[in-house]
Design a protein around this motif. Structure first.
Motif, PDB file in Angstrom:
ATOM      1  N   ARG A   1       0.882  -1.356   0.452  1.00  0.00           N
ATOM      2  CA  ARG A   1       0.226  -0.124   0.101  1.00  0.00           C
ATOM      3  C   ARG A   1       0.694   1.228  -0.291  1.00  0.00           C
ATOM      4  O   ARG A   1       0.301   2.095  -0.054  1.00  0.00           O
ATOM      5  N   ALA A   2       2.070   1.377  -0.020  1.00  0.00           N
ATOM      6  CA  ALA A   2       2.988   2.184  -0.256  1.00  0.00           C
ATOM      7  C   ALA A   2       2.658   2.772  -0.794  1.00  0.00           C
ATOM      8  O   ALA A   2       2.619   2.252  -1.747  1.00  0.00           O
ATOM      9  N   ALA A   3       3.481   4.479  -1.314  1.00  0.00           N
ATOM     10  CA  ALA A   3       3.870   5.022  -2.378  1.00  0.00           C
ATOM     11  C   ALA A   3       4.465   4.484  -3.556  1.00  0.00           C
ATOM     12  O   ALA A   3       5.598   3.894  -3.012  1.00  0.00           O
ATOM     13  N   ALA A   4       4.078   4.127  -4.344  1.00  0.00           N
ATOM     14  CA  ALA A   4       4.790   3.659  -5.207  1.00  0.00           C
ATOM     15  C   ALA A   4       6.417   4.280  -6.561  1.00  0.00           C
ATOM     16  O   ALA A   4       6.237   4.387  -7.480  1.00  0.00           O
ATOM     17  N   ASP A   5       7.258   4.978  -5.574  1.00  0.00           N
ATOM     18  CA  ASP A   5       8.264   5.342  -5.786  1.00  0.00           C
ATOM     19  C   ASP A   5       9.721   5.273  -5.989  1.00  0.00           C
ATOM     20  O   ASP A   5      10.288   6.046  -5.699  1.00  0.00           O
ATOM     21  N   GLY A   6       9.837   3.277  -5.002  1.00  0.00           N
ATOM     22  CA  GLY A   6      10.398   3.316  -5.122  1.00  0.00           C
ATOM     23  C   GLY A   6      11.482   3.575  -3.574  1.00  0.00           C
ATOM     24  O   GLY A   6      12.970   2.401  -3.142  1.00  0.00           O
ATOM     25  N   HIS A   7      10.656   4.442  -2.735  1.00  0.00           N
ATOM     26  CA  HIS A   7      11.398   4.406  -0.871  1.00  0.00           C
ATOM     27  C   HIS A   7      10.962   3.297  -0.953  1.00  0.00           C
ATOM     28  O   HIS A   7      11.250   3.689   0.239  1.00  0.00           O
ATOM     29  N   THR A   8       9.954   2.647  -0.413  1.00  0.00           N
ATOM     30  CA  THR A   8       9.906   1.934   0.062  1.00  0.00           C
ATOM     31  C   THR A   8       9.873   0.071   0.170  1.00  0.00           C
ATOM     32  O   THR A   8       9.080   0.270  -1.356  1.00  0.00           O
TER      33      THR A   8
ATOM     34  N   LYS B   1       3.092  -2.297  -6.189  1.00  0.00           N
ATOM     35  CA  LYS B   1       3.166  -2.316  -8.075  1.00  0.00           C
ATOM     36  C   LYS B   1       2.991  -1.283  -8.829  1.00  0.00           C
ATOM     37  O   LYS B   1       2.544  -0.411  -7.925  1.00  0.00           O
ATOM     38  N   GLY B   2       3.368  -0.884  -9.482  1.00  0.00           N
ATOM     39  CA  GLY B   2       3.201   0.804 -10.373  1.00  0.00           C
ATOM     40  C   GLY B   2       4.796   1.279 -10.143  1.00  0.00           C
ATOM     41  O   GLY B   2       4.419   1.994 -10.644  1.00  0.00           O
TER      42      GLY B   2
END
Ligand code: ASP
Length: 327
Positions: free
Chosen positions: A78-85, A259-260
């Motif tokens: 569910r985390a932001a799909a920006d590669g930081h988590t 995802k994403g």
């Protein structure tokens, strides 16, 4: 046609820009178990090895423990799909779908696969208070006292849970042990050492140093063959050698993004992972703990996903077969 071409160029430019700006803040590796356990240790060593190929980025480990790893996995899905988590998780990624009636994420749909990290054997352990010193004595002791003894694990679908389940099924115990779920085998290990629990099956990344220090009793390894290349673990028989036909359990860890996550970022992360997996220091530290760093096609995103899909099928069959010991 021209429009499509322009659009394609824009997408490429945007995704390139993403990659350039990435990481724009510290990267968090979520470990879905307590600190001080086997998966935590793998993640901390990996964070160190990935720092350099990530251009010196800050990579921190966060423990989001509980429910066999599914709480931390849900958090990353569910985390932001920006590669930081990112998520570092083991075989539970493939096992939990067969054990939880309701799962908040779908393992093959809700993550970008970044590559497999390592293969880790397990060891079957007893508290120092157990009277047994060999595997044979251990098995006999559990057979005779099964109903009175406790088995520690890290929650439904954790590696320690799976191993306990499969072992009890393989030896066909009349009475299953009482299971006690912890938030990770780090805290469970403390109770095993103290004799508050009797038995645990755990990954060598957590158990090697405790066995070496004589704080717990080790009886067998879970791989098909004994670990003849390891200076300490070579002294323990494999469960197959002890007559448990076909018993072969190796735990693997993989790295995942929500995802994403843009392809340019997942590619950058995979490249950093591959560099970390070739880092001689990382390989050495892992080998000292009985773990083998993956150096085959399973460390590509596609190879990783195909492997996990196969594991889901394989584990479902094993879990169904061991059903009477599921709790
Ligand atoms: N990975 C361990 C297990 O599944 C738990 C942990 O890392 O603490 O049993």
């Amino acid at each position: 046609m021209k429009k499509i071409f322009t659009l394609a160029l824009t997408v490429a430019a945007v995704s390139g820009a993403f990659a350039q700006a990435f990481p724009s803040k510290p990267i968090t590796l979520v470990v879905p178990f307590a600190a001080g356990g086997p998966t935590d240790l793998v993640a901390r060593q990996l964070a160190e090895a990935m720092r350099k190929p990530m251009g010196g980025a800050t990579i921190v480990v966060e423990n989001a423990a509980g429910a066999g790893g599914t709480i931390g996995a849900t958090k990353v899905a569910r985390a932001a799909a920006d590669g930081h988590t990112l998520l570092v998780w083991h075989i539970g990624m493939a096992a939990t779908t067969s054990l939880y009636r309701k799962q908040a994420f779908k393992p093959l749909e809700d993550f970008e696969y970044l590559g497999l990290i390592n293969d880790v054997p397990m060891t079957l352990l007893g508290s120092p208070k157990l009277p047994a010193n060999t595997y044979r004595d251990f098995e006999n002791h559990i057979r005779a006292n099964g109903g009175k003894l406790n088995l520690a694990h890290a929650g439904l679908g954790s590696a320690s849970h799976l191993c306990g389940l499969m072992w009890q099924s393989a030896v066909n115990l009349d009475k299953s042990m009482t299971t006690i779920a912890y938030r990770g085998t780090g805290p469970a290990m403390n109770d095993l050492i103290g004799g508050q629990v009797d038995v645990m099956c755990d990954q060598t990344t957590n158990t090697t140093s405790q066995i070496e220090a004589g704080r717990v009793k080790a009886f067998a390894v879970t791989t098909a063959k004994p670990l003849s290349g390891h200076p300490l673990l070579k002294h323990y028989p494999s469960l197959q050698e002890m007559g448990l036909k076909g018993f072969d359990l190796t735990i693997w860890h993989g790295l995942y993004a929500p995802k994403g996550t843009p392809a340019a970022i997942t590619q950058k992360l995979n490249e950093a992972l591959l560099a970390a997996l070739k880092d001689p220091e990382f390989i050495k530290k892992q080998a000292a703990l009985g773990a083998v760093v993956v150096a085959d096609k399973r460390n590509t995103p596609a190879g990783h996903k195909t492997f996990v899909a196969g594991e889901i099928t394989k584990l479902k069959a094993a879990i169904d077969a061991a059903g009477q010991f599921a709790d």
